[in-house]
Design a protein around this motif. Sequence first.
Motif, PDB file in Angstrom:
ATOM      1  N   TYR A  74       0.823  -1.216   0.000  1.00 20.43           N
ATOM      2  CA  TYR A  74       0.000   0.000   0.000  1.00 20.43           C
ATOM      3  C   TYR A  74       0.858   1.267   0.000  1.00 20.43           C
ATOM      4  CZ  TYR A  74      -3.242  -3.624   1.405  1.00 20.43           C
ATOM      5  OH  TYR A  74      -3.973  -4.789   1.450  1.00 20.43           O
ATOM      6  N   GLY A  75       2.145   1.115  -0.309  1.00 18.64           N
ATOM      7  CA  GLY A  75       3.008   2.280  -0.442  1.00 18.64           C
ATOM      8  C   GLY A  75       3.720   2.703   0.818  1.00 18.64           C
ATOM      9  N   PHE A  76       3.688   1.886   1.866  1.00 14.74           N
ATOM     10  CA  PHE A  76       4.396   2.225   3.106  1.00 14.74           C
ATOM     11  C   PHE A  76       5.833   1.727   3.032  1.00 14.74           C
ATOM     12  CE2 PHE A  76       0.083   2.784   4.374  1.00 14.74           C
ATOM     13  CZ  PHE A  76       0.116   3.712   5.400  1.00 14.74           C
ATOM     14  N   GLU A  77       6.710   2.470   3.688  1.00 15.49           N
ATOM     15  CA  GLU A  77       8.123   2.104   3.725  1.00 15.49           C
ATOM     16  C   GLU A  77       8.646   2.318   5.132  1.00 15.49           C
ATOM     17  OE1 GLU A  77      10.693   0.347   3.218  1.00 15.49           O
ATOM     18  OE2 GLU A  77      10.652   0.765   1.075  1.00 15.49           O
ATOM     19  N   HIS A  78       9.665   1.553   5.499  1.00 16.61           N
ATOM     20  CA  HIS A  78      10.290   1.706   6.814  1.00 16.61           C
ATOM     21  C   HIS A  78      10.794   3.127   7.003  1.00 16.61           C
ATOM     22  CE1 HIS A  78      11.147  -2.864   6.684  1.00 16.61           C
ATOM     23  NE2 HIS A  78      10.019  -2.616   7.308  1.00 16.61           N
ATOM     24  N   ALA A  79      10.639   3.628   8.214  1.00 13.75           N
ATOM     25  CA  ALA A  79      11.070   4.997   8.495  1.00 13.75           C
ATOM     26  C   ALA A  79      11.491   5.102   9.952  1.00 13.75           C
ATOM     27  CB  ALA A  79       9.947   5.990   8.216  1.00 13.75           C
ATOM     28  N   GLY A  80      12.659   5.661  10.164  1.00 14.62           N
ATOM     29  CA  GLY A  80      13.093   5.935  11.524  1.00 14.62           C
ATOM     30  C   GLY A  80      13.918   4.835  12.150  1.00 14.62           C
ATOM     31  N   VAL A  81      14.749   5.250  13.085  1.00 13.93           N
ATOM     32  CA  VAL A  81      15.633   4.337  13.798  1.00 13.93           C
ATOM     33  C   VAL A  81      15.389   4.482  15.293  1.00 13.93           C
ATOM     34  CG1 VAL A  81      18.043   3.829  14.374  1.00 13.93           C
ATOM     35  CG2 VAL A  81      17.421   4.448  12.033  1.00 13.93           C
ATOM     36  N   LYS A  82      15.343   3.364  15.983  1.00 12.27           N
ATOM     37  CA  LYS A  82      15.315   3.422  17.440  1.00 12.27           C
ATOM     38  C   LYS A  82      16.403   2.523  18.003  1.00 12.27           C
ATOM     39  CE  LYS A  82      11.591  -0.030  17.911  1.00 12.27           C
ATOM     40  NZ  LYS A  82      10.241  -0.279  18.477  1.00 12.27           N
ATOM     41  N   TYR A  83      16.918   2.907  19.152  1.00  9.55           N
ATOM     42  CA  TYR A  83      17.919   2.129  19.886  1.00  9.55           C
ATOM     43  C   TYR A  83      17.190   1.287  20.922  1.00  9.55           C
ATOM     44  CZ  TYR A  83      21.721   5.035  18.043  1.00  9.55           C
ATOM     45  OH  TYR A  83      22.632   5.670  17.232  1.00  9.55           O
ATOM     46  N   ASN A  84      17.436  -0.010  20.901  1.00  5.63           N
ATOM     47  CA  ASN A  84      16.815  -0.937  21.854  1.00  5.63           C
ATOM     48  C   ASN A  84      17.886  -1.428  22.823  1.00  5.63           C
ATOM     49  OD1 ASN A  84      14.269  -1.012  20.280  1.00  5.63           O
ATOM     50  ND2 ASN A  84      15.559  -2.066  18.784  1.00  5.63           N
ATOM     51  N   PHE A  85      17.775  -1.003  24.081  1.00  7.43           N
ATOM     52  CA  PHE A  85      18.761  -1.358  25.097  1.00  7.43           C
ATOM     53  C   PHE A  85      18.240  -2.482  25.979  1.00  7.43           C
ATOM     54  CE2 PHE A  85      19.793   2.988  24.001  1.00  7.43           C
ATOM     55  CZ  PHE A  85      21.186   2.997  23.955  1.00  7.43           C
ATOM     56  N   SER A  86      19.111  -3.406  26.303  1.00  5.08           N
ATOM     57  CA  SER A  86      18.821  -4.416  27.317  1.00  5.08           C
ATOM     58  C   SER A  86      19.576  -4.016  28.582  1.00  5.08           C
ATOM     59  CB  SER A  86      19.278  -5.807  26.864  1.00  5.08           C
ATOM     60  OG  SER A  86      19.066  -6.757  27.899  1.00  5.08           O
ATOM     61  N   MET A  87      18.818  -3.672  29.618  1.00  3.16           N
ATOM     62  CA  MET A  87      19.403  -3.184  30.864  1.00  3.16           C
ATOM     63  C   MET A  87      19.357  -4.291  31.919  1.00  3.16           C
ATOM     64  SD  MET A  87      19.895  -0.181  29.600  1.00  3.16           S
ATOM     65  CE  MET A  87      20.675   0.548  31.027  1.00  3.16           C
ATOM     66  N   ARG A  88      20.523  -4.663  32.436  1.00  3.60           N
ATOM     67  CA  ARG A  88      20.606  -5.644  33.517  1.00  3.60           C
ATOM     68  C   ARG A  88      21.038  -4.941  34.792  1.00  3.60           C
ATOM     69  NH1 ARG A  88      23.814 -10.247  30.051  1.00  3.60           N
ATOM     70  NH2 ARG A  88      22.039 -10.900  28.741  1.00  3.60           N
ATOM     71  N   LEU A  89      20.421  -5.330  35.884  1.00  2.00           N
ATOM     72  CA  LEU A  89      20.714  -4.674  37.150  1.00  2.00           C
ATOM     73  C   LEU A  89      22.191  -4.780  37.491  1.00  2.00           C
ATOM     74  CD1 LEU A  89      19.633  -3.139  39.572  1.00  2.00           C
ATOM     75  CD2 LEU A  89      19.077  -5.341  40.651  1.00  2.00           C
ATOM     76  N   MET A 113      11.601  -2.470  42.192  1.00  2.00           N
ATOM     77  CA  MET A 113      10.552  -3.267  41.550  1.00  2.00           C
ATOM     78  C   MET A 113      10.888  -4.754  41.514  1.00  2.00           C
ATOM     79  SD  MET A 113       8.111  -1.161  40.631  1.00  2.00           S
ATOM     80  CE  MET A 113       7.219  -2.092  39.396  1.00  2.00           C
ATOM     81  N   GLY A 114      12.075  -5.117  41.979  1.00  4.47           N
ATOM     82  CA  GLY A 114      12.476  -6.523  41.950  1.00  4.47           C
ATOM     83  C   GLY A 114      12.774  -7.033  40.553  1.00  4.47           C
ATOM     84  N   LEU A 115      13.299  -6.168  39.682  1.00  2.00           N
ATOM     85  CA  LEU A 115      13.587  -6.530  38.299  1.00  2.00           C
ATOM     86  C   LEU A 115      15.087  -6.732  38.117  1.00  2.00           C
ATOM     87  CD1 LEU A 115      11.355  -3.798  36.605  1.00  2.00           C
ATOM     88  CD2 LEU A 115      10.756  -6.205  36.975  1.00  2.00           C
ATOM     89  N   VAL A 116      15.464  -7.778  37.410  1.00  5.72           N
ATOM     90  CA  VAL A 116      16.884  -8.014  37.142  1.00  5.72           C
ATOM     91  C   VAL A 116      17.258  -7.637  35.716  1.00  5.72           C
ATOM     92  CG1 VAL A 116      17.096  -9.821  38.868  1.00  5.72           C
ATOM     93  CG2 VAL A 116      16.462 -10.440  36.535  1.00  5.72           C
ATOM     94  N   GLN A 117      16.273  -7.526  34.824  1.00  3.93           N
ATOM     95  CA  GLN A 117      16.537  -7.160  33.434  1.00  3.93           C
ATOM     96  C   GLN A 117      15.312  -6.463  32.870  1.00  3.93           C
ATOM     97  OE1 GLN A 117      18.414 -10.157  31.049  1.00  3.93           O
ATOM     98  NE2 GLN A 117      17.746  -9.268  29.112  1.00  3.93           N
ATOM     99  N   ILE A 118      15.547  -5.482  31.995  1.00  2.68           N
ATOM    100  CA  ILE A 118      14.429  -4.768  31.393  1.00  2.68           C
ATOM    101  C   ILE A 118      14.864  -4.199  30.051  1.00  2.68           C
ATOM    102  CG2 ILE A 118      14.843  -2.427  32.303  1.00  2.68           C
ATOM    103  CD1 ILE A 118      11.778  -2.530  33.080  1.00  2.68           C
TER     104      ILE A 118
END
Length: 363
Positions: free
Chosen positions: A121-136, A244-249
């Motif tokens: 339908y004429g859509f194309e990928h656009a934009g970049v995001k950084y995805n971080f894995s944070m460990r305590l 929050m008792g989180l070890v990774q997020i």
Amino acid sequence: MENQDILDFANMVFSMEYGSIDFEELYPKAYSRKYCHIPVHHTIEADGKIKALLDVYPVTMKLNGSEMSIRAAYIGTVAVHPKHRGKGYLTELMQRAEQDAEKNGFDLMLLDGNRHRYRNYGFEHAGVKYNFSMRLSNLWHRCEELYPKEALCAPRYSFEEIDGESVYIPFLFALYQRRAVTTRTQEQFFLCLKSGHAATYVVLEGKRAVGYINLSNDEKNILEFELEESADIPRMLCDFMEGMGLVQIGLSVGMDEISKINQLEGASAYYNLSVSHQMKLLCPERVLDFLVEWRKKYDTCVINSDEIKKLWSVLKVSDMEKISLLTTPRYFMEIQKGENNLLKGIPSDWLPLPFFLPDGDAF
């Protein structure tokens, strides 16, 4: 067709695939009783019943400190009854949505997700995001590098879950408005944070509010956050995860959020880049101007906007592909082609152009 009938249809179709869904609670910005009239509901009906649905939510993107803005038609809640798939209903609805968006002066169409079918339908990928894995554990090591040992003996920050009546909302909205590009009014602000049953916590230093964290319902991802002082991000996240008792997020930010990226990169277990949105241009020149000015908000390099506009006009690919070449990691793949690359002559530090909106800015 009544709004309740539309909601009932969307709830039924999505519940068949994903379990019990209530769009009024899931996306209150668009579907609460007060706001359900705001999206444009495109439907196909037969015998008085809805067979297919596609909704469009209007979003105005404003450039911070400027009068510049662009209008986006955000596509969402695409639903076709399982017994009526394969009849071309989605194609008809997408055509209607585009015609309506053009008629009403929108500059672009947006949607989330990475489904290949939207390229049709004429859509194309656009934009970049950084995805971080944070460990305590990594955060603690980083904090030990950054802060004096005596400052780590007790938590510095506390966190309080808030609702839409919180006295902190005006201050948190002011923090949100520091972003390079914003879309929300103060009235919409908390409704956006509630999307997907997310929980919002005010960050307190003593009794003073200094930030907020928007946490996904499954507590696996921080959907967005703001903090007065970026240098304190590792300590704030460390205190939050311990509390929050989180070890990774997981945590995603846009490529324009330089101060956040600098702090997160040094404290994360790992990170990667991925595509932010899919986009269809209705007014390419206005969108390009907006993205170039957006880049100038955070980039210290001199950006020759005239050269980028010239490149746009001479690229021998369709408009559908140009936005991806200029805004996503496809740019990096293209310049590896040497003399044959389509972006020849454009300095590498000018691109890619930014595009990122938090999850709450969608439906």
